[in-house]
Design an enzyme around this catalytic site. Structure first.
Site, PDB file in Angstrom:
ATOM      1  N   TYR A  61       0.848  -1.196   0.000  1.00 22.80           N
ATOM      2  CA  TYR A  61       0.000   0.000   0.000  1.00 22.80           C
ATOM      3  C   TYR A  61       0.879   1.239   0.000  1.00 22.80           C
ATOM      4  CZ  TYR A  61      -3.559   3.329   1.586  1.00 22.80           C
ATOM      5  OH  TYR A  61      -4.411   4.402   1.690  1.00 22.80           O
ATOM      6  N   ASP A  75      -1.457  15.536   6.458  1.00 20.23           N
ATOM      7  CA  ASP A  75      -2.276  14.857   5.439  1.00 20.23           C
ATOM      8  C   ASP A  75      -3.561  15.661   5.210  1.00 20.23           C
ATOM      9  OD1 ASP A  75      -3.344  12.902   3.772  1.00 20.23           O
ATOM     10  OD2 ASP A  75      -3.966  11.605   5.430  1.00 20.23           O
ATOM     11  N   ASP A 102      -3.167   5.452  -2.544  1.00 19.19           N
ATOM     12  CA  ASP A 102      -4.155   6.383  -1.996  1.00 19.19           C
ATOM     13  C   ASP A 102      -4.181   7.627  -2.882  1.00 19.19           C
ATOM     14  OD1 ASP A 102      -5.532   8.210  -0.445  1.00 19.19           O
ATOM     15  OD2 ASP A 102      -4.312   7.918   1.363  1.00 19.19           O
ATOM     16  N   ASP A 104      -6.462   9.998  -2.574  1.00 20.69           N
ATOM     17  CA  ASP A 104      -7.249  11.024  -1.871  1.00 20.69           C
ATOM     18  C   ASP A 104      -8.591  11.275  -2.574  1.00 20.69           C
ATOM     19  OD1 ASP A 104      -5.324  11.235   0.090  1.00 20.69           O
ATOM     20  OD2 ASP A 104      -4.392  13.020  -0.723  1.00 20.69           O
ATOM     21  N   HIS A 129      -7.399   4.278  -4.590  1.00 17.86           N
ATOM     22  CA  HIS A 129      -8.695   4.575  -3.967  1.00 17.86           C
ATOM     23  C   HIS A 129      -8.976   6.064  -3.980  1.00 17.86           C
ATOM     24  CE1 HIS A 129      -7.201   5.692   0.118  1.00 17.86           C
ATOM     25  NE2 HIS A 129      -6.429   4.645   0.072  1.00 17.86           N
ATOM     26  N   GLU A 131     -11.723   8.923  -2.408  1.00 13.56           N
ATOM     27  CA  GLU A 131     -12.634   9.058  -1.265  1.00 13.56           C
ATOM     28  C   GLU A 131     -13.695  10.130  -1.515  1.00 13.56           C
ATOM     29  OE1 GLU A 131      -9.241   9.715   1.079  1.00 13.56           O
ATOM     30  OE2 GLU A 131      -9.652  11.834   1.450  1.00 13.56           O
ATOM     31  N   CYS A 139      -7.180  13.663   7.163  1.00 11.07           N
ATOM     32  CA  CYS A 139      -7.077  12.268   7.608  1.00 11.07           C
ATOM     33  C   CYS A 139      -8.462  11.770   8.027  1.00 11.07           C
ATOM     34  CB  CYS A 139      -6.109  12.182   8.780  1.00 11.07           C
ATOM     35  SG  CYS A 139      -6.221  10.624   9.684  1.00 11.07           S
ATOM     36  N   ARG A 174     -13.609   4.889  -1.460  1.00 12.55           N
ATOM     37  CA  ARG A 174     -13.587   4.990   0.004  1.00 12.55           C
ATOM     38  C   ARG A 174     -14.712   5.886   0.457  1.00 12.55           C
ATOM     39  NH1 ARG A 174      -8.512   7.469   3.517  1.00 12.55           N
ATOM     40  NH2 ARG A 174      -9.722   9.040   4.610  1.00 12.55           N
ATOM     41  N   GLU A 204     -14.028   3.464   5.671  1.00 13.55           N
ATOM     42  CA  GLU A 204     -13.119   4.241   6.521  1.00 13.55           C
ATOM     43  C   GLU A 204     -13.682   4.507   7.908  1.00 13.55           C
ATOM     44  OE1 GLU A 204     -10.267   4.868   7.129  1.00 13.55           O
ATOM     45  OE2 GLU A 204      -9.595   6.931   6.916  1.00 13.55           O
ATOM     46  N   ASN A 226      -9.248  -0.605   7.106  1.00 17.29           N
ATOM     47  CA  ASN A 226      -8.056   0.211   7.365  1.00 17.29           C
ATOM     48  C   ASN A 226      -7.647   0.043   8.829  1.00 17.29           C
ATOM     49  OD1 ASN A 226      -6.140   2.211   7.680  1.00 17.29           O
ATOM     50  ND2 ASN A 226      -7.545   3.923   7.343  1.00 17.29           N
TER      51      ASN A 226
END
Ligand code: MIC
Ligand code: MG
Length: 314
Positions: A61, A75, A102, A104, A129, A131, A139, A174, A204, A226
């Site tokens: 990952y 983040d 990731d 985002d 992914h 989101e 985060c 996500r 998530e 996660n």
């Protein structure tokens, strides 16, 4: 083979992975379709991805939080697609395992999310992914995050799915909605995202095993858990997640946290003692590093490269 010869026939897996990007995407899909859970620890650098492969995990990952932290940034959506793609490519290229990255919120509006897919496909990733948080994201385990309406997230995903050129590239959606709108709303979003073409749903910031069970019972698409530390979710082991019916689990920031903890302890010891002598047993030995780098195999190019004698080193 010795000095000066170029042993091109024996360099498989040496300078880059053996497996092609498509092989890895197919392997990821097969892992998601199997009864076993795919375990994907985060690699904070390419060498860690080698370790993850050697120890026997199913995937690697690349965490957005780690790419940001590596640049000494929080983040909160400051990193760019170029920065994430560059790091993800460096990591994916050294491992035969599938690498999930990731992405985002997709680095912008739906058209940018579409471009993100093409860039990360070209970078050799097995999947990404996206989101449903608002831009700029934060985060998923912090309070105060917000999600876009379902139809906006669906537009983001549809654009991403349509941009895919390799049908084996995995698009994971996500949802951050559980902590904001509740699990039932998150389940409804997951269904809408699957209908939009998502191959995998990242649930998530659920809290307990019961939450994971509830999500599993409500949808029939592959699910990703996660297991990040010091966040909202209980740390549930991989076997338990597998028995619940989860298909994948990430340990996104774990290797960075381990490494940074060790680095801080070591630096404090050197600052206090003026030497690292007492720390040697806590370090990766030069010989182990060389083994991981496959130093000896570079002798196929030039036999003068590997002159490290184990017997002369403590
Ligand atoms: C998975 C995650 O998106 C990441 O970037 O690694 C983070 C992890 C973390 O901050 O612990 C998240 O859960 O938002
Ligand atoms: Mg992230």
């Amino acid at each position: 083979m010795s000095g000066g010869d170029t042993g091109t026939s024996s360099t498989g897996g040496l300078l880059a992975a053996r497996a092609s990007a498509n092989d890895k995407r197919k392997a990821f899909r097969a892992a998601l379709a199997s009864d076993r859970i795919a375990r994907l620890p985060g690699a904070f650098n390419p060498l860690t991805a080698r370790l993850i492969q050697e120890i026997g995990f199913e995937g690697v990952y690349v965490s957005g939080a780690v790419v940001a932290a590596d640049l000494a940034l929080p983040d909160i959506g400051l990193t760019t697609l170029t920065e994430v793609a560059t790091r993800a490519q460096q990591i994916a290229r050294v491992t035969d395992l599938p690498t999930l990255v990731d992405a985002d919120t997709g680095f912008g509006e739906p058209m940018s999310a579409a471009r993100t897919v093409t860039v990360l496909e070209d970078a050799g990733l097995a999947g990404l992914h996206l989101e449903d948080q608002v831009n700029p994201k934060r985060c998923g385990h912090l309070d105060g995050k917000a999600v876009v309406p379902t139809d906006e997230a669906v537009r983001r995903l549809r654009a991403a799915v349509a941009a895919r050129r390799d049908e084996d590239f995995v698009i994971c959606a996500r949802t951050d909605a559980a902590g904001i709108e509740g699990i039932d709303a998150a389940v409804e979003r997951a269904k809408a995202y699957a209908d939009a073409g998502a191959d995998l749903i990242f649930t998530e910031a659920l809290y307990t095993t019961a939450d994971f069970e509830r999500f599993r019972a409500a949808v029939d698409v592959p699910l990703l858990a996660n297991m990040t530390e010091f966040g909202k979710s209980d740390l549930i082991d991989a076997d338990t997640l597998e028995s619940i019916g989860y298909d994948a689990v990430i340990f996104p920031v774990t290797t960075l946290r381990l490494a940074m903890f060790a680095a801080e302890e070591g630096l404090r010891e050197i600052a206090a003692q003026g030497t690292q002598k007492e720390l040697l047993y806590r370090m990766q030995h030069r010989s182990r590093l060389y083994e991981l780098l496959q130093y000896e195999r570079y002798n196929d190019f030039d036999s003068g490269i590997f002159n490290f004698d184990l017997s002369r080193n403590q």
